[in-house]
Design a protein around this motif. Sequence first.
Motif, mmCIF file in Angstrom:
data_model
loop_
_atom_site.group_PDB
_atom_site.id
_atom_site.type_symbol
_atom_site.label_atom_id
_atom_site.label_comp_id
_atom_site.label_asym_id
_atom_site.label_seq_id
_atom_site.Cartn_x
_atom_site.Cartn_y
_atom_site.Cartn_z
ATOM 1 N N GLN A 1 25.011 79.295 34.198
ATOM 2 C CA GLN A 1 24.391 80.529 34.680
ATOM 3 C C GLN A 1 25.264 81.208 35.729
ATOM 4 O O GLN A 1 25.400 82.431 35.746
ATOM 5 C CB GLN A 1 23.006 80.234 35.271
ATOM 6 N N ASN A 2 25.861 80.394 36.589
ATOM 7 C CA ASN A 2 26.734 80.920 37.623
ATOM 8 C C ASN A 2 27.930 81.651 37.011
ATOM 9 O O ASN A 2 28.305 82.751 37.432
ATOM 10 C CB ASN A 2 27.196 79.769 38.514
ATOM 11 N N LEU A 3 28.531 81.049 35.995
ATOM 12 C CA LEU A 3 29.665 81.672 35.309
ATOM 13 C C LEU A 3 29.239 82.950 34.589
ATOM 14 O O LEU A 3 29.981 83.942 34.574
ATOM 15 C CB LEU A 3 30.286 80.684 34.319
ATOM 16 N N ALA A 4 28.038 82.925 34.017
ATOM 17 C CA ALA A 4 27.532 84.124 33.336
ATOM 18 C C ALA A 4 27.323 85.260 34.335
ATOM 19 O O ALA A 4 27.612 86.429 34.044
ATOM 20 C CB ALA A 4 26.229 83.800 32.607
ATOM 21 N N ALA A 5 26.826 84.927 35.525
ATOM 22 C CA ALA A 5 26.628 85.952 36.555
ATOM 23 C C ALA A 5 27.962 86.567 36.971
ATOM 24 O O ALA A 5 28.063 87.778 37.180
ATOM 25 C CB ALA A 5 25.915 85.341 37.765
ATOM 26 N N ILE A 6 28.991 85.735 37.069
ATOM 27 C CA ILE A 6 30.323 86.253 37.382
ATOM 28 C C ILE A 6 30.805 87.180 36.267
ATOM 29 O O ILE A 6 31.397 88.234 36.522
ATOM 30 C CB ILE A 6 31.314 85.098 37.606
ATOM 31 N N ALA A 7 30.532 86.791 35.031
ATOM 32 C CA ALA A 7 30.938 87.630 33.894
ATOM 33 C C ALA A 7 30.265 89.002 33.952
ATOM 34 O O ALA A 7 30.881 90.018 33.611
ATOM 35 C CB ALA A 7 30.612 86.928 32.579
ATOM 36 N N THR A 8 28.997 89.059 34.388
ATOM 37 C CA THR A 8 28.322 90.359 34.499
ATOM 38 C C THR A 8 29.038 91.245 35.516
ATOM 39 O O THR A 8 29.073 92.469 35.368
ATOM 40 C CB THR A 8 26.843 90.219 34.910
ATOM 41 N N ALA A 9 29.602 90.613 36.550
ATOM 42 C CA ALA A 9 30.302 91.389 37.585
ATOM 43 C C ALA A 9 31.657 91.882 37.089
ATOM 44 O O ALA A 9 32.008 93.050 37.286
ATOM 45 C CB ALA A 9 30.468 90.536 38.846
ATOM 46 N N ILE A 10 32.418 91.017 36.434
ATOM 47 C CA ILE A 10 33.781 91.415 36.065
ATOM 48 C C ILE A 10 33.827 92.263 34.797
ATOM 49 O O ILE A 10 34.867 92.856 34.496
ATOM 50 C CB ILE A 10 34.716 90.196 35.939
ATOM 51 N N SER A 11 32.711 92.364 34.080
ATOM 52 C CA SER A 11 32.688 93.220 32.888
ATOM 53 C C SER A 11 32.857 94.693 33.250
ATOM 54 O O SER A 11 33.170 95.515 32.390
ATOM 55 C CB SER A 11 31.380 93.035 32.112
ATOM 56 N N PRO B 1 19.644 82.989 28.842
ATOM 57 C CA PRO B 1 20.063 82.511 30.169
ATOM 58 C C PRO B 1 19.307 81.279 30.646
ATOM 59 O O PRO B 1 19.897 80.378 31.242
ATOM 60 C CB PRO B 1 19.788 83.713 31.074
ATOM 61 N N TYR B 2 17.988 81.229 30.377
ATOM 62 C CA TYR B 2 17.192 80.119 30.907
ATOM 63 C C TYR B 2 17.513 78.793 30.220
ATOM 64 O O TYR B 2 17.099 77.736 30.691
ATOM 65 C CB TYR B 2 15.695 80.432 30.799
ATOM 66 N N ARG B 3 18.262 78.836 29.130
ATOM 67 C CA ARG B 3 18.646 77.605 28.441
ATOM 68 C C ARG B 3 20.000 77.063 28.919
ATOM 69 O O ARG B 3 20.470 76.051 28.407
ATOM 70 C CB ARG B 3 18.687 77.827 26.928
ATOM 71 N N LEU B 4 20.612 77.739 29.878
ATOM 72 C CA LEU B 4 21.908 77.300 30.385
ATOM 73 C C LEU B 4 21.742 76.426 31.623
ATOM 74 O O LEU B 4 20.745 76.503 32.331
ATOM 75 C CB LEU B 4 22.765 78.517 30.750
ATOM 76 N N SER B 5 22.758 75.621 31.890
ATOM 77 C CA SER B 5 22.771 74.833 33.116
ATOM 78 C C SER B 5 23.040 75.759 34.301
ATOM 79 O O SER B 5 23.429 76.924 34.131
ATOM 80 C CB SER B 5 23.871 73.771 33.049
ATOM 81 N N GLY B 6 22.840 75.226 35.509
ATOM 82 C CA GLY B 6 23.095 76.026 36.705
ATOM 83 C C GLY B 6 24.523 76.506 36.770
ATOM 84 O O GLY B 6 24.797 77.662 37.121
ATOM 85 N N GLY B 7 25.467 75.642 36.414
ATOM 86 C CA GLY B 7 26.870 76.030 36.428
ATOM 87 C C GLY B 7 27.181 77.100 35.408
ATOM 88 O O GLY B 7 27.947 78.038 35.682
#
Length: 247
Positions: A145-155, A137-143
């Motif tokens: 990371q934001n998309l990844a956080a959404i993915a954690t929710a919709i999973s 996660p820390y190697r991703l851009s802010g955008g």
Amino acid sequence: MTDISIKIEDLYYEYPDGYEALRGIDLTLYKGESLGIVGANGAGKSTLLLQLTGINYPSKGKIEVNSMEINKKNLAQIRKDIGFVFQNPEDQLFTTSIYEDVAFGPKNYKLSKEEVDKRVNEALEKVGILDLKDRAPYRLSGGQQNLAAIATAISMNPSIIIMDEPTAALDPRARRRLINLLNSFEYTKIIASHDLDMILDTCKRTIVLKDGKIVADGSTKDILLDEKLMDECNLELPLSCQKRNFD
């Protein structure tokens, strides 16, 4: 089966120091609706979101999610029904890879390895970052990371998505990508934000909070373009709707 996603009745919330952050909130949200929550700092936006996710419980009144009252007995099921995306993606991304972060929720509900893998891949594909699943996660851009956080929710296959300031710290391109993604979702959506242009682009209905109360509820366009209302609530018109003089 009711068409109501969320029903709030006479909701009050008082913090331990005695500060009353919510005062008599009544709200009904129907399945598939997109609701924006706006208000100046301290109006009660984040407090209301914490109530909806069962992080805090009402001091008075009640909240129902898909006809289930939010209480300790129903909380596990309710948190499957609600995907919450925090303002700071780092609050949701804490493992060594995006795959593991997105898999955390499904694994916690003891789903099979095959089902977990299916949900992770589908969630990452839906937000457009399947190719990043093995990245830290820390190697991703802010955008990203934001998309990844959404993915954690919709999973978790929720019926409701709740987001707190989703465009905070995003550059214009990442912000537009997020708006397009949100508009493609068929979930019931609740978005709290100071980014009124984003609310205008993504939410058909908006409520305005002031001093812990709903002071306006209606069509987003009617609400956000009401200059008198915005001024009374210490807000401004969306930037795209402000007259500019470049002379």
